[in-house]
Design a protein around this motif. Structure first.
Motif, PDB file in Angstrom:
ATOM      1  N   GLY A 156       0.791  -1.213  -0.046  1.00  0.00           N
ATOM      2  CA  GLY A 156       0.045   0.070   0.056  1.00  0.00           C
ATOM      3  C   GLY A 156       0.851   1.368  -0.126  1.00  0.00           C
ATOM      4  N   THR A 174       0.940  -9.396   1.337  1.00  0.00           N
ATOM      5  CA  THR A 174       0.127  -7.965   0.909  1.00  0.00           C
ATOM      6  C   THR A 174       0.387  -7.147   2.347  1.00  0.00           C
ATOM      7  OG1 THR A 174      -1.738  -9.062  -0.163  1.00  0.00           O
ATOM      8  CG2 THR A 174      -2.044  -6.975   1.086  1.00  0.00           C
ATOM      9  N   GLY A 176      -0.580  -3.441   3.967  1.00  0.00           N
ATOM     10  CA  GLY A 176      -1.687  -2.419   3.879  1.00  0.00           C
ATOM     11  C   GLY A 176      -1.015  -1.074   3.762  1.00  0.00           C
ATOM     12  N   ASP A 177      -1.896  -0.273   4.044  1.00  0.00           N
ATOM     13  CA  ASP A 177      -1.431   1.511   3.900  1.00  0.00           C
ATOM     14  C   ASP A 177      -0.794   1.677   5.279  1.00  0.00           C
ATOM     15  OD1 ASP A 177      -2.649   1.827   1.234  1.00  0.00           O
ATOM     16  OD2 ASP A 177      -4.403   2.636   2.137  1.00  0.00           O
ATOM     17  N   THR A 200      -0.555 -11.560   5.207  1.00  0.00           N
ATOM     18  CA  THR A 200      -1.168 -10.281   4.951  1.00  0.00           C
ATOM     19  C   THR A 200      -1.359  -9.459   6.169  1.00  0.00           C
ATOM     20  OG1 THR A 200      -2.657 -11.554   3.444  1.00  0.00           O
ATOM     21  CG2 THR A 200      -3.245  -9.466   4.192  1.00  0.00           C
ATOM     22  N   GLY A 202      -2.177  -5.743   7.765  1.00  0.00           N
ATOM     23  CA  GLY A 202      -3.018  -4.740   7.895  1.00  0.00           C
ATOM     24  C   GLY A 202      -2.572  -3.403   7.752  1.00  0.00           C
ATOM     25  N   CYS A 203      -3.402  -2.541   7.754  1.00  0.00           N
ATOM     26  CA  CYS A 203      -3.160  -1.008   7.865  1.00  0.00           C
ATOM     27  C   CYS A 203      -2.710  -0.602   9.084  1.00  0.00           C
ATOM     28  CB  CYS A 203      -4.199  -0.316   7.380  1.00  0.00           C
ATOM     29  SG  CYS A 203      -4.814  -0.484   5.859  1.00  0.00           S
ATOM     30  N   SER A 218      -2.543 -13.493   9.001  1.00  0.00           N
ATOM     31  CA  SER A 218      -2.925 -12.298   9.022  1.00  0.00           C
ATOM     32  C   SER A 218      -2.707 -11.340  10.153  1.00  0.00           C
ATOM     33  CB  SER A 218      -4.415 -11.951   8.829  1.00  0.00           C
ATOM     34  OG  SER A 218      -5.004 -12.669   7.614  1.00  0.00           O
ATOM     35  N   ASP A 221      -5.167  -4.792  11.529  1.00  0.00           N
ATOM     36  CA  ASP A 221      -4.781  -3.362  11.645  1.00  0.00           C
ATOM     37  C   ASP A 221      -4.512  -2.824  12.988  1.00  0.00           C
ATOM     38  OD1 ASP A 221      -5.801  -3.525   9.014  1.00  0.00           O
ATOM     39  OD2 ASP A 221      -7.732  -2.486   9.330  1.00  0.00           O
TER      40      ASP A 221
END
Length: 269
Positions: A156, A174, A176-177, A200, A202-203, A218, A221
């Motif tokens: 991100g 992945t 995130g931002d 993955t 999170g942001c 995962s 966030d």
């Protein structure tokens, strides 16, 4: 000239700030005039400056600076999100890194920022189906910056990679931002499956130095991963984990760990 600067500041405040800092830098240190003019002041936009910087860093006897610059120019022209992400990354570095005092520093000096922008061009190539050229970009980023990000990984905007040495981000990862990570972080895979095998993130996540996050898991966030931790299971949002293997040791401690950059866990006087 003043009117032009005012309009530029209104349209693109980040680039306007970088250019102003560049002019000041040349006045303060004339010996850097050639570098600052070449990287900043000779360009009309941040995108053009980024294409030049990426090409200058990654060029070799195997691939000329001109070819890499043409590829980067096309990437920024084709996908405006690349320029928007670069601006968010610069702001993230200035906001979160206490060693960064000017907007021009990431563009000129910080390999975490430069490697991230080179990855973004490589990711654009990957999405275009130009896989071999994307792999070439990955190879050169690894050789020059000591950072290995697979071009298929999805990252991100608003990313801050501090110090940045020995970062590894795998193919199906992945991010995130607004994520912050320090040196020697690994987002690694387990097994040999060609499907999802990397984390993955999170942001708003803060990943401490030397942390390893492994497998198809995962990270929620706004969580924190302590330095040196090995994460093998999912992490809920807004938690702090530490240890080998990592376990939940408390709440995240704030709403945006990646921005506060507070890495102290349970410290008492």
């Amino acid at each position: 000239m003043a009117e032009t600067r005012t309009k530029l500041a209104e349209i693109d405040p980040v680039w306007s700030r970088i250019r102003s800092e560049g002019e000041a830098a040349v006045e303060q240190e004339p010996l850097l005039g050639g570098l600052v003019h070449a990287v900043v002041l000779h360009h009309a936009t941040l995108e053009k400056a980024l294409a030049y910087r990426v090409a200058q860093k990654l060029a070799s006897s195997e691939m000329s600076e001109q070819i890499i610059r043409e590829i980067a120019d096309q990437a920024y022209l084709d996908d405006p999100d690349l320029g928007a992400a670069a601006r968010a990354d610069i702001v993230a570095v200035v906001d979160r890194d206490p060693a960064c005092h000017r907007f021009i520093q990431p563009l000129l000096y910080f390999k975490g920022f430069q490697a991230t922008q080179a990855y973004r061009v490589g990711h654009w190539l990957w999405r275009q189906g130009r896989r071999d050229m994307a792999y070439f970009m990955q190879m050169r980023v690894s050789e020059i910056f000591g950072i290995d990000i697979h071009p298929a990984a999805r990252i991100g905007k608003g990313i801050m990679i501090d110090h940045a040495h020995s970062i590894v981000i795998g193919e199906t990862a992945t991010v995130g931002d607004n994520v912050s990570m320090l040196h020697s972080v690994t987002l690694g895979g387990t097994g040999k499956e060609e499907q999802q095998r990397h984390p993955t993130i999170g942001c708003g996540v803060l990943i401490g130095a030397g942390a390893k996050v492994l497998g198809d898991i995962s990270v929620g966030d706004c969580s924190r991963i302590a330095a040196g931790s090995v994460v093998l299971q999912d992490i809920p949002a807004k938690k702090t984990v530490a240890g080998v293997p990592a376990k939940i040791v408390g709440e995240a401690g704030c709403s945006q760990p990646s921005i506060s950059m507070d890495q102290l866990i349970g410290v008492k006087n």
